[in-house]
Design a protein around this motif. Structure first.
Motif, PDB file in Angstrom:
ATOM      1  N   LEU A 129       0.073  -8.399   3.291  1.00 13.81           N
ATOM      2  CA  LEU A 129      -0.265  -6.976   3.227  1.00 13.81           C
ATOM      3  C   LEU A 129       0.779  -6.148   3.964  1.00 13.81           C
ATOM      4  O   LEU A 129       0.958  -6.290   5.174  1.00 13.81           O
ATOM      5  CB  LEU A 129      -1.647  -6.761   3.848  1.00 13.81           C
ATOM      6  N   VAL A 130       1.485  -5.291   3.227  1.00 10.20           N
ATOM      7  CA  VAL A 130       2.466  -4.395   3.830  1.00 10.20           C
ATOM      8  C   VAL A 130       2.169  -2.965   3.397  1.00 10.20           C
ATOM      9  O   VAL A 130       1.592  -2.725   2.338  1.00 10.20           O
ATOM     10  CB  VAL A 130       3.922  -4.770   3.452  1.00 10.20           C
ATOM     11  N   VAL A 131       2.568  -2.014   4.240  1.00 14.41           N
ATOM     12  CA  VAL A 131       2.270  -0.603   3.984  1.00 14.41           C
ATOM     13  C   VAL A 131       3.571   0.192   3.881  1.00 14.41           C
ATOM     14  O   VAL A 131       4.532  -0.066   4.611  1.00 14.41           O
ATOM     15  CB  VAL A 131       1.387  -0.003   5.095  1.00 14.41           C
ATOM     16  N   GLU A 132       3.577   1.154   2.975  1.00 11.85           N
ATOM     17  CA  GLU A 132       4.737   2.034   2.817  1.00 11.85           C
ATOM     18  C   GLU A 132       4.678   3.091   3.921  1.00 11.85           C
ATOM     19  O   GLU A 132       4.342   4.246   3.683  1.00 11.85           O
ATOM     20  CB  GLU A 132       4.723   2.690   1.435  1.00 11.85           C
ATOM     21  N   LYS A 133       5.017   2.663   5.109  1.00 12.32           N
ATOM     22  CA  LYS A 133       4.974   3.538   6.266  1.00 12.32           C
ATOM     23  C   LYS A 133       6.398   3.849   6.710  1.00 12.32           C
ATOM     24  O   LYS A 133       7.175   2.944   7.005  1.00 12.32           O
ATOM     25  CB  LYS A 133       4.193   2.849   7.406  1.00 12.32           C
ATOM     26  N   ILE A 134       6.733   5.148   6.770  1.00  9.83           N
ATOM     27  CA  ILE A 134       8.038   5.581   7.239  1.00  9.83           C
ATOM     28  C   ILE A 134       7.948   5.778   8.745  1.00  9.83           C
ATOM     29  O   ILE A 134       7.329   6.733   9.220  1.00  9.83           O
ATOM     30  CB  ILE A 134       8.483   6.887   6.553  1.00  9.83           C
TER      31      ILE A 134
ATOM     32  N   VAL B  35       0.793  26.194  10.476  1.00 14.93           N
ATOM     33  CA  VAL B  35       2.128  25.949   9.942  1.00 14.93           C
ATOM     34  C   VAL B  35       3.062  25.461  11.045  1.00 14.93           C
ATOM     35  O   VAL B  35       3.808  24.486  10.880  1.00 14.93           O
ATOM     36  CB  VAL B  35       2.696  27.228   9.284  1.00 14.93           C
ATOM     37  N   ALA B  36       3.025  26.126  12.193  1.00 18.91           N
ATOM     38  CA  ALA B  36       3.905  25.755  13.303  1.00 18.91           C
ATOM     39  C   ALA B  36       3.613  24.346  13.800  1.00 18.91           C
ATOM     40  O   ALA B  36       4.542  23.565  14.072  1.00 18.91           O
ATOM     41  CB  ALA B  36       3.770  26.766  14.442  1.00 18.91           C
ATOM     42  N   VAL B  37       2.347  23.996  13.920  1.00 16.33           N
ATOM     43  CA  VAL B  37       1.987  22.651  14.394  1.00 16.33           C
ATOM     44  C   VAL B  37       2.418  21.596  13.378  1.00 16.33           C
ATOM     45  O   VAL B  37       3.009  20.564  13.733  1.00 16.33           O
ATOM     46  CB  VAL B  37       0.471  22.567  14.664  1.00 16.33           C
ATOM     47  N   LEU B  38       2.132  21.832  12.113  1.00 16.64           N
ATOM     48  CA  LEU B  38       2.485  20.858  11.078  1.00 16.64           C
ATOM     49  C   LEU B  38       3.985  20.616  11.011  1.00 16.64           C
ATOM     50  O   LEU B  38       4.433  19.503  10.692  1.00 16.64           O
ATOM     51  CB  LEU B  38       1.974  21.338   9.712  1.00 16.64           C
ATOM     52  N   ALA B  39       4.773  21.637  11.289  1.00 14.31           N
ATOM     53  CA  ALA B  39       6.227  21.518  11.203  1.00 14.31           C
ATOM     54  C   ALA B  39       6.854  20.916  12.451  1.00 14.31           C
ATOM     55  O   ALA B  39       8.079  20.739  12.501  1.00 14.31           O
ATOM     56  CB  ALA B  39       6.837  22.894  10.939  1.00 14.31           C
ATOM     57  N   SER B  40       6.053  20.574  13.451  1.00 16.94           N
ATOM     58  CA  SER B  40       6.583  20.192  14.754  1.00 16.94           C
ATOM     59  C   SER B  40       6.382  18.723  15.117  1.00 16.94           C
ATOM     60  O   SER B  40       6.800  18.301  16.192  1.00 16.94           O
ATOM     61  CB  SER B  40       5.944  21.065  15.847  1.00 16.94           C
ATOM     62  N   PHE B  41       5.766  17.954  14.247  1.00 23.60           N
ATOM     63  CA  PHE B  41       5.525  16.553  14.596  1.00 23.60           C
ATOM     64  C   PHE B  41       6.837  15.778  14.653  1.00 23.60           C
ATOM     65  O   PHE B  41       7.685  15.915  13.765  1.00 23.60           O
ATOM     66  CB  PHE B  41       4.587  15.899  13.579  1.00 23.60           C
ATOM     67  N   PRO B  42       7.016  14.936  15.688  1.00 28.74           N
ATOM     68  CA  PRO B  42       8.228  14.122  15.772  1.00 28.74           C
ATOM     69  C   PRO B  42       8.175  12.900  14.864  1.00 28.74           C
ATOM     70  O   PRO B  42       9.187  12.217  14.666  1.00 28.74           O
ATOM     71  CB  PRO B  42       8.259  13.704  17.242  1.00 28.74           C
ATOM     72  N   VAL B  43       6.992  12.592  14.323  1.00 29.71           N
ATOM     73  CA  VAL B  43       6.789  11.474  13.412  1.00 29.71           C
ATOM     74  C   VAL B  43       5.967  11.987  12.234  1.00 29.71           C
ATOM     75  O   VAL B  43       5.482  13.112  12.243  1.00 29.71           O
ATOM     76  CB  VAL B  43       6.055  10.307  14.103  1.00 29.71           C
ATOM     77  N   TYR B  44       5.804  11.135  11.230  1.00 25.18           N
ATOM     78  CA  TYR B  44       5.069  11.574  10.051  1.00 25.18           C
ATOM     79  C   TYR B  44       3.600  11.852  10.359  1.00 25.18           C
ATOM     80  O   TYR B  44       3.016  12.803   9.850  1.00 25.18           O
ATOM     81  CB  TYR B  44       5.165  10.510   8.945  1.00 25.18           C
TER      82      TYR B  44
ATOM     83  N   ILE C 259       0.839  -1.194   0.000  1.00 23.15           N
ATOM     84  CA  ILE C 259       0.000   0.000   0.000  1.00 23.15           C
ATOM     85  C   ILE C 259       0.874   1.245   0.000  1.00 23.15           C
ATOM     86  O   ILE C 259       1.630   1.502   0.927  1.00 23.15           O
ATOM     87  CB  ILE C 259      -0.941   0.003   1.215  1.00 23.15           C
ATOM     88  N   ASP C 260       0.723   2.032  -1.050  1.00 26.49           N
ATOM     89  CA  ASP C 260       1.500   3.255  -1.206  1.00 26.49           C
ATOM     90  C   ASP C 260       0.934   4.372  -0.337  1.00 26.49           C
ATOM     91  O   ASP C 260      -0.279   4.584  -0.280  1.00 26.49           O
ATOM     92  CB  ASP C 260       1.468   3.675  -2.682  1.00 26.49           C
ATOM     93  N   HIS C 261       1.809   5.092   0.359  1.00 22.58           N
ATOM     94  CA  HIS C 261       1.480   6.336   1.061  1.00 22.58           C
ATOM     95  C   HIS C 261       0.204   6.264   1.897  1.00 22.58           C
ATOM     96  O   HIS C 261      -0.734   7.057   1.682  1.00 22.58           O
ATOM     97  CB  HIS C 261       1.383   7.460   0.035  1.00 22.58           C
ATOM     98  N   PRO C 262       0.131   5.363   2.875  1.00 25.60           N
ATOM     99  CA  PRO C 262      -1.085   5.317   3.699  1.00 25.60           C
ATOM    100  C   PRO C 262      -1.301   6.574   4.532  1.00 25.60           C
ATOM    101  O   PRO C 262      -2.443   6.878   4.903  1.00 25.60           O
ATOM    102  CB  PRO C 262      -0.851   4.090   4.604  1.00 25.60           C
ATOM    103  N   ASP C 263      -0.235   7.326   4.824  1.00 28.17           N
ATOM    104  CA  ASP C 263      -0.390   8.515   5.658  1.00 28.17           C
ATOM    105  C   ASP C 263      -1.224   9.597   4.999  1.00 28.17           C
ATOM    106  O   ASP C 263      -1.708  10.510   5.674  1.00 28.17           O
ATOM    107  CB  ASP C 263       0.989   9.085   6.024  1.00 28.17           C
TER     108      ASP C 263
ATOM    109  N   GLN D 130      -3.607  15.618  10.305  1.00 29.41           N
ATOM    110  CA  GLN D 130      -2.838  14.383  10.237  1.00 29.41           C
ATOM    111  C   GLN D 130      -2.429  14.058   8.795  1.00 29.41           C
ATOM    112  O   GLN D 130      -1.301  13.638   8.546  1.00 29.41           O
ATOM    113  CB  GLN D 130      -3.662  13.235  10.824  1.00 29.41           C
ATOM    114  N   GLN D 131      -3.336  14.252   7.861  1.00 29.69           N
ATOM    115  CA  GLN D 131      -2.997  13.992   6.466  1.00 29.69           C
ATOM    116  C   GLN D 131      -1.861  14.897   5.988  1.00 29.69           C
ATOM    117  O   GLN D 131      -1.004  14.481   5.205  1.00 29.69           O
ATOM    118  CB  GLN D 131      -4.229  14.221   5.579  1.00 29.69           C
ATOM    119  N   THR D 132      -1.853  16.123   6.466  1.00 25.20           N
ATOM    120  CA  THR D 132      -0.883  17.095   5.975  1.00 25.20           C
ATOM    121  C   THR D 132       0.450  17.003   6.702  1.00 25.20           C
ATOM    122  O   THR D 132       1.500  17.311   6.123  1.00 25.20           O
ATOM    123  CB  THR D 132      -1.460  18.517   6.091  1.00 25.20           C
ATOM    124  N   SER D 133       0.446  16.578   7.961  1.00 26.78           N
ATOM    125  CA  SER D 133       1.718  16.494   8.697  1.00 26.78           C
ATOM    126  C   SER D 133       2.686  15.539   8.015  1.00 26.78           C
ATOM    127  O   SER D 133       3.901  15.788   7.970  1.00 26.78           O
ATOM    128  CB  SER D 133       1.473  16.062  10.138  1.00 26.78           C
ATOM    129  N   GLY D 134       2.175  14.437   7.477  1.00 20.68           N
ATOM    130  CA  GLY D 134       3.046  13.504   6.766  1.00 20.68           C
ATOM    131  C   GLY D 134       3.640  14.117   5.518  1.00 20.68           C
ATOM    132  O   GLY D 134       4.807  13.862   5.185  1.00 20.68           O
TER     133      GLY D 134
END
Length: 769
Positions: free
Chosen positions: A262-267, A358-367, A237-241, A416-420
């Protein structure tokens, strides 16, 4: 349906059709893989080179061979008992060529009234659908619209065709345009004003609302029919995020195909795991890539390479650099997505709310945080954003409170969709090109703050994978890696020659430097890692790297003078005979230890926990760089010839042919396929003696009857006098040990490594009863 013993990835496209792939079935069987793993197979945009721009998910790609070619491929694989793993693209569809996508065409023609209007993630309340296709050289959209013309029931702009809604046509193109459900706008407005969600910043890829059961059924019916028929045995599965509800999606998919692998392209972050609620077999393997490749980086070289980077590139702190890259992406590249999120909070000042988003989206420690399971990651992002932008603390808190109050609401979902996307574009496509301390570490799923991987960490994570995710995919090279495994293996040697490399770079740069310091440091490492590399390949790579870094130039704002200097650098290096001679001499010193690293990486991946994937051609040395360089034609005739010699008993030397890597690959793959019971469990083994840090070994199987052994940091090993008295105690048990690679018996229970690794820098020992 058991998972495949191993997979072999092929990039389908102009150089590899269904029929071409079918012709490789016998070779794959001889190599030892359990399944062919292919890039997307559904109908894609005309001229697509990769297949991720699907335009019709109901039929196999005509360009790849259509229904006849597909049936030939699946029949051939079935005859050879090979599985077939297909890359699935649920997040988006190709819309750049509107007539090629019947669903998108109908949406443009009928607007909100189209039966497919809800298939795409469009903000219909914002007005007509904006299509950023108009050229804009500073003259504005009005001038560009002068090129519009009406042809029958179509509006035509240059090579683009768009439908005319019923009852809206006449002879005046501008009047017709004003009456459509869409508006053609400047390409420059795409990042700011689009009212449909894209795949990252690619306006030719429109997001699909696969969370809707009707859309899921329409987009997956053909794939699921192939699974039910047994033609397809695995799904990647491509880009589940990018999905509205990744967990819900994989649960629906699993219920529709309960037995499929079933595997997912999860970083994943370094210490992140997949959500426990996802019924999947694992990821596509970037986590394993970091761990395996990191073993061959010498942590003692960190200080010297850091000092070189600081001196050459003006002491850019990677944490601050990471933040700046993500802020840039959120505020400029993905501004349209930011505005759509901020619009969901109408009671706040729009401009300040956008800055808070913008600040919140740029601050996630994970995707992505996956609410409610990942609430801790979301809260960490909010705390980081408040510390970084205290002037927007009120708005940041308001955004967070509203999102967390309804975790399954639209606000939380879009964040969540945009943070990735922010993480991927900011880190993968920007930071990895701006922080060239040691580019062997600059890989998808990596952590630039960690300089390599120690043996203890490797064992801990491998054991956890064996226990928790035994059927996850593992990888060393993929179509998305920034450089191939063998390029990384060679560049890793620089960590053992850090002082010498630093001195050489300073001297070489004084004679011939690229026009920007981080690109310059990247350029020298690339030249050495891919040596020998032709002028044109190096030029194309450096131009892409410069545009991705977005410093001296970029994809959207080209600097002609800067790019001319970049393009000329490979020529200048090759024309300076003394310089080129020095580069060649140093590259030759990296060759043998680089080969050792490559063989070690390959053995540890193939014999380790998980389902290993072999990217096309990498069973021999492969010194490819980022795509499209890694999609070049593979010489399978040469691979067949060398594999036949190995099957006849030839033990190839470690040399330029790469046949030693093919030997390692086929020996392990055949064993995985024929004796799968040997690849359960995981037990670290520890060498004893003065050179113990230069070996990594582990045992597998219910009675620890299979042992993998690899040399690491071979330059330091040679400098210190070799293996000397270093021993490797083997697991106790009756029977003799045989090296599967060389066929040589290993008699002692505690063999000296000098004898054990006399043929190759790696060994795979099997206890024979």
């Amino acid at each position: 349906m058991p998972p495949p013993s191993a997979t072999y990835r092929l990039q389908l496209g102009p150089l590899m059709s269904f029929r071409d792939a079918a012709a490789l079935a016998d070779y794959l069987v001889e190599l030892g893989v359990g399944a062919l793993y292919v890039s997307p197979v559904l109908q894609a945009a005309p001229g697509s080179t990769h297949g991720y721009d699907v335009t019709d998910p109901t039929q196999p790609s005509e360009a790849l061979g259509g229904e006849d070619g597909w049936r030939l491929l699946t029949a051939r694989l079935g005859q050879r008992a090979l599985g077939l793993v297909v890359d699935v693209v649920p997040n988006h569809m190709g819309v750049g060529d509107a007539p090629a996508n019947p669903w998108w065409w109908d949406v443009l023609r009928e607007g909100r009234g189209s039966e497919y209007a809800h298939f795409f993630d469009v903000d219909w309340d914002s007005g007509p659908l904006l299509l950023p296709v108009l050229a804009d050289d500073g003259d504005g959209e009005a001038v560009a619209l002068g090129d519009l013309r009406v042809e029958g029931d179509c509006l035509v702009y240059r090579d683009h065709r768009f439908p005319v809604a019923p009852g809206t046509g006449n002879s005046d193109p501008r009047r017709v345009h004003e009456r459509q459900h869409y508006r053609l706008v400047s390409w420059r407005r795409g990042n700011r004003e689009l009212n449909y969600r894209r795949f990252f910043d690619i306006t030719d890829l429109a997001a699909v609302r696969v969370e809707d059961p009707v859309v899921f059924a329409a987009t997956h019916a053909t794939l699921l029919r192939w699974v039910e028929d047994g033609a397809v045995t695995g799904l990647r599965i491509d880009h589940p995020d990018g999905l509205a509800d990744p967990g819900g999606y994989v649960r629906r998919l699993r219920s529709s195909a309960p037995d499929v692998w079933l595997v997912v392209e999860k970083i994943l972050g370094v210490d992140e795991d997949l959500p426990a609620s996802w019924p999947v077999d694992g990821t596509t393997g970037y986590d394993a890539l970091r761990e395996v490749c990191g073993l061959f980086v010498d942590c003692t070289g960190e200080e010297s390479l850091t000092n070189l980077y600081v001196a050459e590139c003006n002491d850019l702190d990677p944490r601050r650099l990471s933040w700046e890259c993500r802020i840039m992406v959120a505020s400029r590249v993905l501004r349209a997505e930011v505005r759509r999120i901020a619009a969901l909070l109408p009671n706040l000042d729009r401009e300040r709310t956008e800055e808070a988003v913008v600040a919140v989206l740029a601050s996630f420690p994970v995707y992505r945080s996956y609410l409610p399971e990942g609430r801790g990651y979301f809260e960490e992002a909010v705390m980081t954003a408040r510390q970084a932008r205290p002037e927007f603390a009120v708005e940041i808190d308001a955004v967070a409170d509203a999102a967390l109050a309804v975790p399954d609401g639209e606000l939380a979902r879009r964040i969540q969709q945009t943070s990735g996307m922010v993480m991927a574009k900011g880190i993968e496509d920007t930071l990895l090109y701006r922080y060239p301390r040691l580019v062997a570490l600059n890989e998808v799923g990596g952590d630039l703050l960690r300089f390599g991987v120690e043996v203890t960490e490797f064992h801990q994570r491998a054991a956890a994978r064996a226990a928790g995710w035994p059927h996850t995919m593992t990888a060393l090279s993929t179509h998305d890696t920034k450089r191939s495994e063998d390029v990384r293996a060679r560049i890793a040697v620089l960590s053992e020659l850090a002082d010498e490399f630093s001195a050489l770079v300073r001297r070489w740069s004084a004679r011939c430097a690229l026009p920007e310091p981080t690109l310059n440091l990247l350029g020298w490492q690339t030249l050495l890692g891919a040596w020998p590399i032709g002028i044109e390949r190096l030029r194309e790579y450096l131009l892409k790297a410069a545009r991705e870094a977005k410093l001296g130039t970029s994809w959207t704002d080209r600097n002609a003078d800067f790019e001319a200097a970049v393009a000329n650098w490979p020529v200048e290096v090759h024309e300076d005979e003394d310089l080129l001679s020095e580069v060649a001499a140093f590259a030759s010193r990296l060759q043998q230890p680089g080969w050792s690293n490559s063989l070690g990486q390959k053995l540890l991946q193939l014999a380790g926990p998980g389902v290993p994937d072999i990217y096309q051609g990498t069973e021999l040395w492969d010194f490819s760089l980022v795509d499209p360089d890694n999609r070049r034609r593979v010489d399978f005739d040469e691979r067949r010839r060398l594999l036949a010699r190995i099957a006849d008993g030839w033990l190839p030397p470690v040399d330029e042919t790469g046949a030693a890597k093919l030997l390692v690959t086929t020996r392990v793959l055949r064993l995985r396929r024929n004796r799968p019971e040997l690849f359960h469990g995981y037990r670290p083994l520890w060498a004893e003696g003065v050179a113990a840090r230069h070996v990594v070994a582990f045992a597998r199987g219910p009675a620890a009857e299979l042992v993998a052994v690899a040399t690491r940091l071979s330059v330091g090993l040679a400098r210190s006098g070799g293996w000397r008295d270093t021993l490797l105690p083997l697991p106790w048990g009756s029977g003799r040990w045989v090296d599967v690679l060389s066929g040589r018996a290993v008699a002692p229970a505690t063999p000296p490594l000098a004898e054990l690794l006399v043929d190759y820098p790696v060994a795979l020992l099997l206890r024979e009863k």
